[in-house]
Write an enzyme that holds these catalytic residues in place. Structure first.
Site, PDB file in Angstrom:
ATOM      1  N   HIS A  14      -9.830  17.980  -7.499  1.00 56.20           N
ATOM      2  CA  HIS A  14      -9.191  16.854  -7.235  1.00 56.20           C
ATOM      3  C   HIS A  14      -7.634  17.097  -7.937  1.00 56.20           C
ATOM      4  CE1 HIS A  14      -7.350  12.679  -7.127  1.00 56.20           C
ATOM      5  NE2 HIS A  14      -7.642  12.756  -5.903  1.00 56.20           N
ATOM      6  N   ALA A  36      -6.143  19.938  -8.866  1.00 51.03           N
ATOM      7  CA  ALA A  36      -5.716  20.982  -8.110  1.00 51.03           C
ATOM      8  C   ALA A  36      -5.034  20.166  -6.927  1.00 51.03           C
ATOM      9  CB  ALA A  36      -6.792  22.078  -7.804  1.00 51.03           C
ATOM     10  N   ASN A  65       0.853  10.480  -7.896  1.00 45.58           N
ATOM     11  CA  ASN A  65       1.453  10.750  -6.210  1.00 45.58           C
ATOM     12  C   ASN A  65       2.262   9.812  -6.264  1.00 45.58           C
ATOM     13  OD1 ASN A  65      -0.859  12.604  -6.434  1.00 45.58           O
ATOM     14  ND2 ASN A  65      -2.001  11.576  -4.983  1.00 45.58           N
ATOM     15  N   ASP A  68       0.926  -1.295   0.009  1.00 45.31           N
ATOM     16  CA  ASP A  68      -0.012   0.042   0.068  1.00 45.31           C
ATOM     17  C   ASP A  68       0.899   1.239  -0.073  1.00 45.31           C
ATOM     18  OD1 ASP A  68      -2.310   1.744   0.529  1.00 45.31           O
ATOM     19  OD2 ASP A  68      -1.550   1.770   2.556  1.00 45.31           O
ATOM     20  N   ASP A  92      -1.453  -0.171   6.166  1.00 46.28           N
ATOM     21  CA  ASP A  92      -1.713   0.415   7.599  1.00 46.28           C
ATOM     22  C   ASP A  92      -3.186   0.564   7.881  1.00 46.28           C
ATOM     23  OD1 ASP A  92      -2.494   2.216   5.207  1.00 46.28           O
ATOM     24  OD2 ASP A  92      -2.530   3.723   6.897  1.00 46.28           O
ATOM     25  N   SER A 151      -3.722   8.640  -6.626  1.00 46.34           N
ATOM     26  CA  SER A 151      -3.436   8.676  -7.820  1.00 46.34           C
ATOM     27  C   SER A 151      -2.153   8.299  -8.333  1.00 46.34           C
ATOM     28  CB  SER A 151      -3.791   9.995  -8.207  1.00 46.34           C
ATOM     29  OG  SER A 151      -4.877  10.545  -7.677  1.00 46.34           O
ATOM     30  N   ASP A 172      -0.286   5.092   0.857  1.00 45.26           N
ATOM     31  CA  ASP A 172      -0.425   6.243   2.002  1.00 45.26           C
ATOM     32  C   ASP A 172      -0.611   5.464   3.332  1.00 45.26           C
ATOM     33  OD1 ASP A 172      -0.718   8.310   0.444  1.00 45.26           O
ATOM     34  OD2 ASP A 172      -2.318   7.688  -0.588  1.00 45.26           O
ATOM     35  N   LYS A 212     -11.268  11.918  -4.507  1.00 46.82           N
ATOM     36  CA  LYS A 212     -12.662  12.460  -5.208  1.00 46.82           C
ATOM     37  C   LYS A 212     -13.776  12.126  -4.557  1.00 46.82           C
ATOM     38  CE  LYS A 212     -11.425  10.663  -9.452  1.00 46.82           C
ATOM     39  NZ  LYS A 212      -9.979  10.504  -9.428  1.00 46.82           N
TER      40      LYS A 212
HETATM   41  C1  XBP Z   1      -5.128   6.401   0.716  1.00 50.30           C
HETATM   42  C2  XBP Z   1      -6.390   7.187  -0.112  1.00 50.30           C
HETATM   43  C3  XBP Z   1      -6.208   8.300  -0.955  1.00 50.30           C
HETATM   44  C4  XBP Z   1      -5.266   9.328  -0.392  1.00 50.30           C
HETATM   45  C5  XBP Z   1      -5.439  10.585  -1.219  1.00 50.30           C
HETATM   46  O1  XBP Z   1      -4.778   5.422  -0.364  1.00 50.30           O
HETATM   47  O2  XBP Z   1      -7.556   6.708   0.225  1.00 50.30           O
HETATM   48  O3  XBP Z   1      -7.353   8.574  -1.497  1.00 50.30           O
HETATM   49  O4  XBP Z   1      -5.995   9.483   0.775  1.00 50.30           O
HETATM   50  O5  XBP Z   1      -5.036  10.265  -2.484  1.00 50.30           O
HETATM   51  P1  XBP Z   1      -3.914   4.065   0.045  1.00 50.30           P
HETATM   52  P2  XBP Z   1      -5.977  10.792  -3.790  1.00 50.30           P
HETATM   53  O6  XBP Z   1      -3.733   3.899   1.488  1.00 50.30           O
HETATM   54  O7  XBP Z   1      -4.636   2.841  -0.683  1.00 50.30           O
HETATM   55  O8  XBP Z   1      -2.531   4.425  -0.590  1.00 50.30           O
HETATM   56  O9  XBP Z   1      -6.660  12.159  -3.546  1.00 50.30           O
HETATM   57  O10 XBP Z   1      -4.970  10.584  -5.028  1.00 50.30           O
HETATM   58  O11 XBP Z   1      -7.044   9.690  -4.006  1.00 50.30           O
HETATM   59 MG    MG Z   2      -2.973   3.223   3.419  1.00 50.84          MG
END
Ligand code: XBP
Ligand code: MG
Length: 235
Positions: free
Chosen positions: A83, A85, A129, A10, A184, A126, A12, A55
């Site tokens: 989104h 931006a 990112n 994963d 996480d 995205s 984030d 989004k």
């Molecule tokens: C976590 C998410 C993402 C980010 C924001 O993703 O839910 O939406 O918070 O990114 P993960 P975006 O833990 O699966 O990596 O605005 O590009 O969606």
């Molecule tokens: Mg995560």
């Protein structure tokens, strides 16, 4: 007995603590830029994380907290604009080096590469990112170290749906039992488990209170993960 052939990360909250000081300020900057007086503070953002996908999170917030905005005829276009931006702000922030990897991540990835364990990514965020974070915080060009990167809208149903993990497994052409997902959050864990994967969970401040039942292991960080010890019969 199942041997480990691939790690599926994963992004984030797992590779780096990107939410509070990365995505959150990027959302706020996008709102301000578009004349909206919305401000997602740390606590509110923690609640909004239950909605995966930027989004989807913006739309959910508008529906609950700004129904007059949600009712605008151009709401779909507005969400898209906000989104886009937000993504630009996030990438900029990451490129400034503001989001270091969590402890143990770089070592674990290096060990996997040294020992021939394949690497993949399954994330809700995205794609731009992901490459920005890997470039700035792991090594320039390191996105190429990952054979498969499943990100963003590539599947319509985001985590906790298993679709993104199934998509990645399909492209790796590996059965779930030969892979380990690293997550996480409870949403991520649910997605991985529903795809039949073992899942190692490494919580952070936002996810520490989540329900991690069904996790293969829960570890505070990944500094002590021993890849050689992962070829175990548990699933
Ligand atoms: C976590 C998410 C993402 C980010 C924001 O993703 O839910 O939406 O918070 O990114 P993960 P975006 O833990 O699966 O990596 O605005 O590009 O969606
Ligand atoms: Mg995560």
């Amino acid at each position: 007995m199942s041997t480990l052939h691939a790690l599926i990360f994963d992004v984030d909250g797992t590779l780096a603590d990107t939410e509070r000081d990365g995505h959150r300020p990027a959302f706020n900057a996008a709102f301000a830029e578009h004349g909206l007086d919305w401000h997602w503070d740390e606590a509110l953002y923690g609640e909004l994380l239950a909605i995966t996908g930027g989004k989807e999170r913006i739309r959910h917030y508008a529906e609950r907290h700004a129904p007059e905005v949600a009712a605008r005829p151009d709401i779909d276009a507005l969400v898209k604009k906000l989104h886009a931006a937000k993504t630009a702000h996030y990438v900029q922030l990451v490129e400034l080096g503001g989001l270091p990897l969590r402890p143990g991540i770089a070592r674990l990835i290096a060990e996997a590469r040294r020992t021939g364990i394949r690497l993949a990514i399954a994330t809700t965020t995205s794609p731009e990112n992901v490459s920005a974070l890997l470039d700035a915080s792991l090594a320039p060009g390191s996105a190429d170290w990952f054979e498969v990167i499943g990100a963003g809208d590539i599947v319509p149903a985001k985590k906790p749906a298993p679709d993104i993990y199934r998509w990645v497994l399909d492209r790796l052409a590996l059965p779930a039992e030969n892979c380990l997902a690293i997550e996480d959050s409870a949403n991520g864990l649910r997605a991985a488990r529903a795809a039949g994967l073992r899942c190692l969970v490494t919580p952070n401040d936002y996810t520490a209170g989540d329900d991690f039942s069904g996790a293969w292991r829960v570890m505070a960080d990944l500094q002590d993960v021993d890849l050689a010890a992962i070829a175990v019969p548990e699933i």
